[in-house]
Motif scaffolding. Structure first.
Motif, short mmCIF file in Angstrom:
data_model
loop_
_atom_site.label_atom_id
_atom_site.label_comp_id
_atom_site.label_asym_id
_atom_site.label_seq_id
_atom_site.Cartn_x
_atom_site.Cartn_y
_atom_site.Cartn_z
N LYS A 106 40.51 -22.93 21.06
CA LYS A 106 40.24 -21.54 20.72
C LYS A 106 41.55 -20.87 20.33
CE LYS A 106 35.99 -21.46 22.67
NZ LYS A 106 34.91 -21.82 21.84
N GLU A 131 42.12 -9.63 11.32
CA GLU A 131 40.91 -10.06 10.60
C GLU A 131 41.26 -10.82 9.32
OE1 GLU A 131 37.63 -9.95 11.37
OE2 GLU A 131 38.13 -9.12 13.33
N LYS A 134 42.15 -14.28 10.40
CA LYS A 134 40.92 -14.95 10.83
C LYS A 134 40.09 -15.37 9.62
CE LYS A 134 36.68 -14.27 13.49
NZ LYS A 134 35.96 -13.37 14.41
N LYS A 135 39.92 -14.49 8.67
CA LYS A 135 39.13 -14.80 7.48
C LYS A 135 39.73 -15.99 6.73
CE LYS A 135 37.35 -12.78 3.23
NZ LYS A 135 37.32 -11.59 2.37
N LEU A 138 38.89 -19.17 8.66
CA LEU A 138 37.48 -19.51 8.53
C LEU A 138 37.19 -20.09 7.15
CD1 LEU A 138 35.73 -16.51 10.34
CD2 LEU A 138 36.27 -18.77 11.25
N LYS A 143 35.92 -22.72 12.74
CA LYS A 143 34.61 -22.18 13.10
C LYS A 143 34.76 -20.78 13.73
CE LYS A 143 32.46 -25.91 11.93
NZ LYS A 143 32.25 -25.94 10.52
N GLU A 144 33.77 -19.96 13.48
CA GLU A 144 33.75 -18.58 13.98
C GLU A 144 33.96 -18.52 15.49
OE1 GLU A 144 33.45 -14.48 13.80
OE2 GLU A 144 33.08 -15.67 12.01
N GLU A 145 33.32 -19.45 16.22
CA GLU A 145 33.42 -19.42 17.69
C GLU A 145 34.79 -19.86 18.19
OE1 GLU A 145 31.31 -23.16 16.33
OE2 GLU A 145 30.98 -21.05 16.01
N GLU A 148 39.16 -15.57 17.56
CA GLU A 148 38.90 -14.18 17.94
C GLU A 148 40.07 -13.34 17.46
OE1 GLU A 148 38.27 -11.47 21.96
OE2 GLU A 148 38.29 -13.64 22.12
#
Length: 181
Positions: A106, A131, A134-135, A138, A143-145, A148
């Motif tokens: 994670k 963000e 993160k984008k 991804l 993976k999204e999970e 954070e």
């Protein structure tokens, strides 16, 4: 009354003259209808890649190795911006590949801003920076999970001097892995 009759007498021929004495154009044929019947589509068998979900200990070591790109964890932004610069694309690619290869790992991305601007503005800007990172991860396969994003605004400065060089160090997003946050 005479004027009404005279007006009608003049209007009727004009109305009739407006009607064409030519026969109507032949009706054009409609568009053809294609008869489509469902067909079966055959696809080759796909064998999924076998992943144990275990965390690769060699990869974990790379997170701490100063010679590895994975040891670099900060993405820096221009003033008042939240677009990941080209110079950090390879860093994001390396971290995304690590996350893909270690699906149980994670990551927490902490968005930061320099001290200029209101507290609320800096929190919002820090979130946009986190963000953006993160984008990018991804889009590169994480993976999204696994990822954070949070904003720390101006609360966690890397440098406290009121200089442009110092502010540049505070405009960043930090990537932390499980066990580091």
């Amino acid at each position: 009354m005479r004027t009404l009759i005279a007006t009608l007498a003049l209007a009727v021929p004009l109305l009739l003259a407006g009607c064409s004495s030519q026969p109507p154009a032949p009706e054009q044929p409609g568009a053809g209808v294609e008869d489509r019947k469902p067909t079966t589509v055959t696809t080759p068998a796909v064998t999924p890649a076998v992943t144990t979900g275990a965390i690769d200990p060699y990869s974990i070591a790379a997170l701490k190795d100063p010679k590895s790109i994975l040891s670099k964890r900060s993405v820096y932004f221009d003033f008042d911006q939240f677009v990941v610069k080209d110079e950090f694309k390879s860093l994001l690619e390396a971290h995304a590949k690590f996350l893909v290869n270690n699906p149980k790992m994670k990551m927490l991305i902490q968005g930061n801003a320099d001290e200029r601007g209101s507290r609320e503005y800096n929190l919002a800007l820090g979130q946009k920076r986190a963000e953006a990172i993160k984008k990018g991860l991804l889009l590169l396969g994480a993976k999204e999970e696994q990822v954070e994003s949070v904003s720390l605004g101006e609360e966690k400065p890397a440098c406290t001097e009121a200089t442009e060089d110092c502010w540049a160090k505070n405009r960043r997003g930090d990537m932390l892995y499980s066990g580091e946050f």
